[in-house]
Motif scaffolding. Structure first.
Motif, mmCIF file in Angstrom:
data_model
loop_
_atom_site.group_PDB
_atom_site.id
_atom_site.type_symbol
_atom_site.label_atom_id
_atom_site.label_comp_id
_atom_site.label_asym_id
_atom_site.label_seq_id
_atom_site.Cartn_x
_atom_site.Cartn_y
_atom_site.Cartn_z
ATOM 1 N N UNK A 1 0.859 -1.182 0.000
ATOM 2 C CA UNK A 1 0.000 0.000 0.000
ATOM 3 C C UNK A 1 0.896 1.232 0.000
ATOM 4 N N UNK A 2 0.751 2.069 -1.018
ATOM 5 C CA UNK A 2 1.505 3.315 -1.118
ATOM 6 C C UNK A 2 0.529 4.484 -1.006
ATOM 7 N N UNK A 3 0.856 5.437 -0.163
ATOM 8 C CA UNK A 3 0.074 6.673 -0.121
ATOM 9 C C UNK A 3 0.817 7.721 -0.937
ATOM 10 N N UNK A 4 0.118 8.280 -1.919
ATOM 11 C CA UNK A 4 0.719 9.232 -2.853
ATOM 12 C C UNK A 4 0.302 10.645 -2.465
ATOM 13 N N UNK B 1 0.636 14.504 -6.752
ATOM 14 C CA UNK B 1 1.432 13.583 -7.554
ATOM 15 C C UNK B 1 0.652 12.360 -8.046
ATOM 16 N N UNK B 2 -0.617 12.263 -7.689
ATOM 17 C CA UNK B 2 -1.355 11.061 -8.062
ATOM 18 C C UNK B 2 -1.422 10.881 -9.581
ATOM 19 N N UNK B 3 -1.754 11.944 -10.314
ATOM 20 C CA UNK B 3 -1.866 11.818 -11.769
ATOM 21 C C UNK B 3 -0.528 11.436 -12.413
ATOM 22 N N UNK C 1 -4.396 6.439 -2.119
ATOM 23 C CA UNK C 1 -3.651 5.207 -1.892
ATOM 24 C C UNK C 1 -3.681 4.340 -3.143
ATOM 25 N N UNK C 2 -2.577 3.658 -3.413
ATOM 26 C CA UNK C 2 -2.570 2.597 -4.416
ATOM 27 C C UNK C 2 -2.264 1.290 -3.696
ATOM 28 N N UNK C 3 -2.936 0.234 -4.119
ATOM 29 C CA UNK C 3 -2.847 -1.066 -3.472
ATOM 30 C C UNK C 3 -2.483 -2.096 -4.531
ATOM 31 N N UNK C 4 -1.464 -2.916 -4.266
ATOM 32 C CA UNK C 4 -1.085 -3.936 -5.239
ATOM 33 C C UNK C 4 -0.649 -5.210 -4.539
ATOM 34 N N UNK D 1 4.056 7.552 2.146
ATOM 35 C CA UNK D 1 4.084 6.397 3.050
ATOM 36 C C UNK D 1 4.071 5.127 2.216
ATOM 37 N N UNK D 2 4.773 4.112 2.722
ATOM 38 C CA UNK D 2 4.737 2.786 2.113
ATOM 39 C C UNK D 2 4.566 1.742 3.215
ATOM 40 N N UNK D 3 3.786 0.713 2.933
ATOM 41 C CA UNK D 3 3.706 -0.404 3.858
ATOM 42 C C UNK D 3 3.511 -1.689 3.061
ATOM 43 N N UNK D 4 3.972 -2.790 3.630
ATOM 44 C CA UNK D 4 3.807 -4.071 2.954
ATOM 45 C C UNK D 4 3.577 -5.168 3.973
#
Length: 233
Positions: free
Chosen positions: A50-53, A57-59, A91-94, A131-134
């Motif tokens: 999960x990255x919070x952008x 900067x999202x686009x 947030x982007x989730x992968x 922020x980044x989390x995994x």
């Protein structure tokens, strides 16, 4: 230092004792006796990121990812890549699949030495993330993570587990793609990935699920929109 590294690796292997990881068998002691295949018979590991952008900067993050993410997917399977619509902002989730931690380490080493990946993409997106989390996960029971014909929205449930807790098995006409257990990251935590045909149907299915007898109590839900490069659409 060597002893500390071995202790660290032992800790990882104990956490994934149901998985067949080659480097665990190379360690001395009783550790390897606990190794067995996972419930799906494959022993796969799944890394949830999960990255919070930053909002501004999202686009450009999405545009850069669309252009260059193929450099990353060339190394290991991507299960899905989404933007959080509700349950997280910007947030982007992968989710990425690995055979074992040895493969994951090899992938990361290869990417670290790939100047094209670093210069074209990685160095540019790093300042965009606040922020980044995994989390490292393994599947529980059956999963259907390859779905080339789906097109809709997704839901990721984070479930805090306690005595007597059951994973949800019914949410209206939603499709359950996979149930996961945390291996590394938040402890006593499960995750479920659901598919819905539309945003409105996701809400309706959620309400139906909340009224069922096997609902989970406690946790977090995200409604997710797939990115153009996500295998799960």
């Amino acid at each position: 230092m060597a002893m500390q590294s071995q202790v660290f690796i032992r800790g990882i292997c104990r956490s994934v004792r149901n998985l067949q990881t080659p480097f665990c068998h190379q360690l001395p002691g009783k550790l390897s006796r606990h190794s067995s295949s996972t419930s799906n018979g494959l022993g796969k590991l799944y890394e949830l990121r999960v990255y919070q952008i930053w909002p501004k900067d999202m686009k450009p993050f999405i545009e850069l990812s669309k252009e260059w993410i193929h450099l990353r997917t060339a190394h290991s399977p991507l299960i899905g890549y989404w933007v959080s619509e509700i349950g997280g902002i910007n947030d982007v989730v992968h989710i990425w699949e690995y055979d074992n931690l040895t493969q994951r380490a090899a992938v990361r080493q290869a990417l670290a030495g790939d100047s094209h990946w670093i210069n074209s993409y990685f160095s540019k997106i790093l300042p965009m993330m606040s922020r980044q989390e995994n989390m490292l996960l393994q599947t529980v029971g059956d999963s259907s993570l390859v779905q080339p014909d789906l097109k809709g929205v997704y839901e990721l449930d984070t479930i805090k587990q306690g005595a007597g807790l059951k994973f949800s098995s019914d949410k209206g006409n939603a499709k359950l793609l996979g149930t996961f257990q945390s291996v590394l990251g938040p402890t006593n935590t499960g995750y479920q990935l659901w598919f819905h045909n539309s945003l409105q149907q996701a809400v309706e299915n959620q309400i139906k699920g909340d009224n069922s007898d096997d609902q989970a109590t406690g946790g977090h839900r995200r409604l997710l929109i797939p990115t153009p490069w996500s295998p799960l659409q």
